[in-house]
Design an enzyme around this catalytic site. Sequence first.
Site, PDB file in Angstrom:
ATOM      1  N   GLU A 184     -57.618 -37.450 -55.455  1.00  0.00           N
ATOM      2  CA  GLU A 184     -58.760 -37.469 -54.819  1.00  0.00           C
ATOM      3  C   GLU A 184     -58.470 -38.092 -53.300  1.00  0.00           C
ATOM      4  O   GLU A 184     -58.984 -37.292 -51.997  1.00  0.00           O
ATOM      5  CB  GLU A 184     -59.052 -38.784 -55.118  1.00  0.00           C
ATOM      6  CG  GLU A 184     -59.776 -38.782 -56.274  1.00  0.00           C
ATOM      7  CD  GLU A 184     -58.945 -39.485 -57.551  1.00  0.00           C
ATOM      8  OE1 GLU A 184     -59.602 -40.152 -58.589  1.00  0.00           O
ATOM      9  OE2 GLU A 184     -57.810 -39.541 -57.554  1.00  0.00           O
TER      10      GLU A 184
ATOM     11  N   CYS B 292     -59.388 -44.640 -59.482  1.00  0.00           N
ATOM     12  CA  CYS B 292     -58.299 -46.166 -59.608  1.00  0.00           C
ATOM     13  C   CYS B 292     -59.288 -47.046 -58.366  1.00  0.00           C
ATOM     14  O   CYS B 292     -59.429 -47.300 -57.533  1.00  0.00           O
ATOM     15  CB  CYS B 292     -57.355 -46.082 -59.492  1.00  0.00           C
ATOM     16  SG  CYS B 292     -56.823 -45.459 -57.627  1.00  0.00           S
TER      17      CYS B 292
ATOM     18  N   ALA C 266     -39.482 -24.481 -83.979  1.00  0.00           N
ATOM     19  CA  ALA C 266     -39.495 -22.766 -84.182  1.00  0.00           C
ATOM     20  C   ALA C 266     -39.010 -22.541 -85.168  1.00  0.00           C
ATOM     21  O   ALA C 266     -37.821 -22.543 -85.954  1.00  0.00           O
ATOM     22  CB  ALA C 266     -38.617 -21.883 -83.041  1.00  0.00           C
TER      23      ALA C 266
ATOM     24  N   TRP D 298     -32.257 -15.332 -81.987  1.00  0.00           N
ATOM     25  CA  TRP D 298     -33.188 -16.255 -81.924  1.00  0.00           C
ATOM     26  C   TRP D 298     -34.354 -16.425 -83.079  1.00  0.00           C
ATOM     27  O   TRP D 298     -34.691 -14.752 -83.573  1.00  0.00           O
ATOM     28  CB  TRP D 298     -33.561 -15.181 -81.113  1.00  0.00           C
ATOM     29  CG  TRP D 298     -32.977 -16.312 -79.622  1.00  0.00           C
ATOM     30  CD1 TRP D 298     -32.650 -15.611 -79.209  1.00  0.00           C
ATOM     31  CD2 TRP D 298     -32.048 -17.904 -79.257  1.00  0.00           C
ATOM     32  NE1 TRP D 298     -31.312 -16.306 -77.984  1.00  0.00           N
ATOM     33  CE2 TRP D 298     -31.141 -17.180 -77.988  1.00  0.00           C
ATOM     34  CE3 TRP D 298     -33.241 -18.833 -79.318  1.00  0.00           C
ATOM     35  CZ2 TRP D 298     -31.098 -18.136 -77.609  1.00  0.00           C
ATOM     36  CZ3 TRP D 298     -32.481 -19.726 -79.006  1.00  0.00           C
ATOM     37  CH2 TRP D 298     -31.325 -19.328 -77.313  1.00  0.00           C
TER      38      TRP D 298
ATOM     39  N   ARG E 156     -40.521 -28.101 -72.004  1.00  0.00           N
ATOM     40  CA  ARG E 156     -39.566 -29.167 -71.335  1.00  0.00           C
ATOM     41  C   ARG E 156     -39.319 -29.363 -70.260  1.00  0.00           C
ATOM     42  O   ARG E 156     -39.854 -30.894 -69.491  1.00  0.00           O
ATOM     43  CB  ARG E 156     -38.087 -28.353 -71.155  1.00  0.00           C
ATOM     44  CG  ARG E 156     -37.517 -28.059 -72.672  1.00  0.00           C
ATOM     45  CD  ARG E 156     -36.281 -28.262 -72.936  1.00  0.00           C
ATOM     46  NE  ARG E 156     -35.533 -27.265 -73.582  1.00  0.00           N
ATOM     47  CZ  ARG E 156     -34.389 -26.808 -74.282  1.00  0.00           C
ATOM     48  NH1 ARG E 156     -33.414 -25.817 -72.909  1.00  0.00           N
ATOM     49  NH2 ARG E 156     -33.855 -26.886 -74.990  1.00  0.00           N
TER      50      ARG E 156
ATOM     51  N   ASP F  12     -25.106 -25.924 -82.350  1.00  0.00           N
ATOM     52  CA  ASP F  12     -25.727 -25.328 -81.776  1.00  0.00           C
ATOM     53  C   ASP F  12     -25.039 -24.796 -80.253  1.00  0.00           C
ATOM     54  O   ASP F  12     -25.623 -23.975 -78.954  1.00  0.00           O
ATOM     55  CB  ASP F  12     -27.057 -24.429 -81.242  1.00  0.00           C
ATOM     56  CG  ASP F  12     -27.666 -24.963 -82.641  1.00  0.00           C
ATOM     57  OD1 ASP F  12     -27.489 -23.762 -83.676  1.00  0.00           O
ATOM     58  OD2 ASP F  12     -29.519 -24.957 -83.120  1.00  0.00           O
TER      59      ASP F  12
ATOM     60  N   GLY G 203     -32.422 -31.792 -84.744  1.00  0.00           N
ATOM     61  CA  GLY G 203     -33.538 -30.281 -86.371  1.00  0.00           C
ATOM     62  C   GLY G 203     -34.245 -31.063 -87.082  1.00  0.00           C
ATOM     63  O   GLY G 203     -34.245 -32.076 -87.179  1.00  0.00           O
TER      64      GLY G 203
ATOM     65  N   LEU H  16     -35.919 -34.779 -86.524  1.00  0.00           N
ATOM     66  CA  LEU H  16     -37.472 -34.545 -87.620  1.00  0.00           C
ATOM     67  C   LEU H  16     -38.491 -35.108 -88.465  1.00  0.00           C
ATOM     68  O   LEU H  16     -39.556 -35.806 -88.814  1.00  0.00           O
ATOM     69  CB  LEU H  16     -38.026 -33.105 -87.067  1.00  0.00           C
ATOM     70  CG  LEU H  16     -38.191 -32.326 -85.775  1.00  0.00           C
ATOM     71  CD1 LEU H  16     -38.358 -31.154 -85.517  1.00  0.00           C
ATOM     72  CD2 LEU H  16     -38.727 -33.553 -84.022  1.00  0.00           C
TER      73      LEU H  16
END
Length: 357
Positions: free
Chosen positions: A46, A69, A148, A164, A178, A194, A289, A293
């Site tokens: 603002e 705010c 992925a 990939w 990211r 990896d 990995g 997860l």
Amino acid sequence: MLRALELAREAMGGVSPNPAVGAVLVKDGRVVGEGKTQPPGQAHAEAVALEQAGAAAQGATLYVTMEPCAHHGRTPPCADALIAASVTDVRVAMLDPDARTDGKGVARLEAAGISVDVGEGAYEAIEVVEAFAKHVTTGLPFVTAKFAMSLDGKLAARTGDARWISGDVSRIRAHQLRAESDAIMVGIGTVLADDPRLSVRDVELRNGRQPLRVVVDTEGRLPPAAAMLQEPGATLVAIVATGQARRAALAGAGAEVIELPAATEGVDVAKLLVLLGEQEVTSVLAEGGGTLLGYLFDAGLVDKVVAFVAPVIIGGLEAPSAIEGAGAESIAAALRLERVRYEQAGDDMMIVGYPAR
């Protein structure tokens, strides 16, 4: 409001722990000022719009993605600045979840005779500040599980080869995720398999600082020569216990090592998230990995899912799955997503959704 939302998205990744906000001032059918949140300690959206508009702000309508705010923080209250500038109408997408404002900004504007409307663009605005909203209300970072996988749900081939699965467009989008995150979290298995760099590449780094890299590494097995330790930015290694020599080697390679209590599967990741929140990390992108997860999903620690599904069939009993852990005991007990959307990413499909609680 569409332009204000666009400006807010442009600020994402560059203003944490503050929220990314966009603001547009309109008078007589034309834009007289616009702005987006600047890095912490600098002007809010603002204020940037008001400065650009100057005297033209008098009698103007403000479109803003979050309530102005009403409290003194690193900068003065935006509600007071709008009143002083004699803005006549304010269109707010959503209220500020910070208890220091949360409706008080709207109340202050209305008490000064300014017309306020709330709700236009709310759905989009909430997603822009979802990490800020969780952190400011719970003290914890917002956790996004990103992975992925092949069409048959595999993270890699049985040999461990994963480069990939997804295509170029998906990988660029992953780097954008990211860039919008305060931290990237991976398990040690992914690092050993990896040797990822875990840095932002090929997209704009809006705050000039790489996200914090967080490795969940029960026994402190991260190699001092790991590729990520050669990248700009900081690396945090969360361990349960390891020898002093290994800790010293990691510290000597530039990593910060913290020791946490043990959970059933190793490092107590819930406690790790508490510590990250205390360091003003508002968002964590968990990239895998499958073990990490799986733990996050089993523990109910995931706030959002971003999955890239490639039109590839890998097969194989020994090929790792994207999500491991204990998992659901039945289809009825399986975690389902809500507010799901689908986006084409080259030949891949990006699926975004939120675990239904």
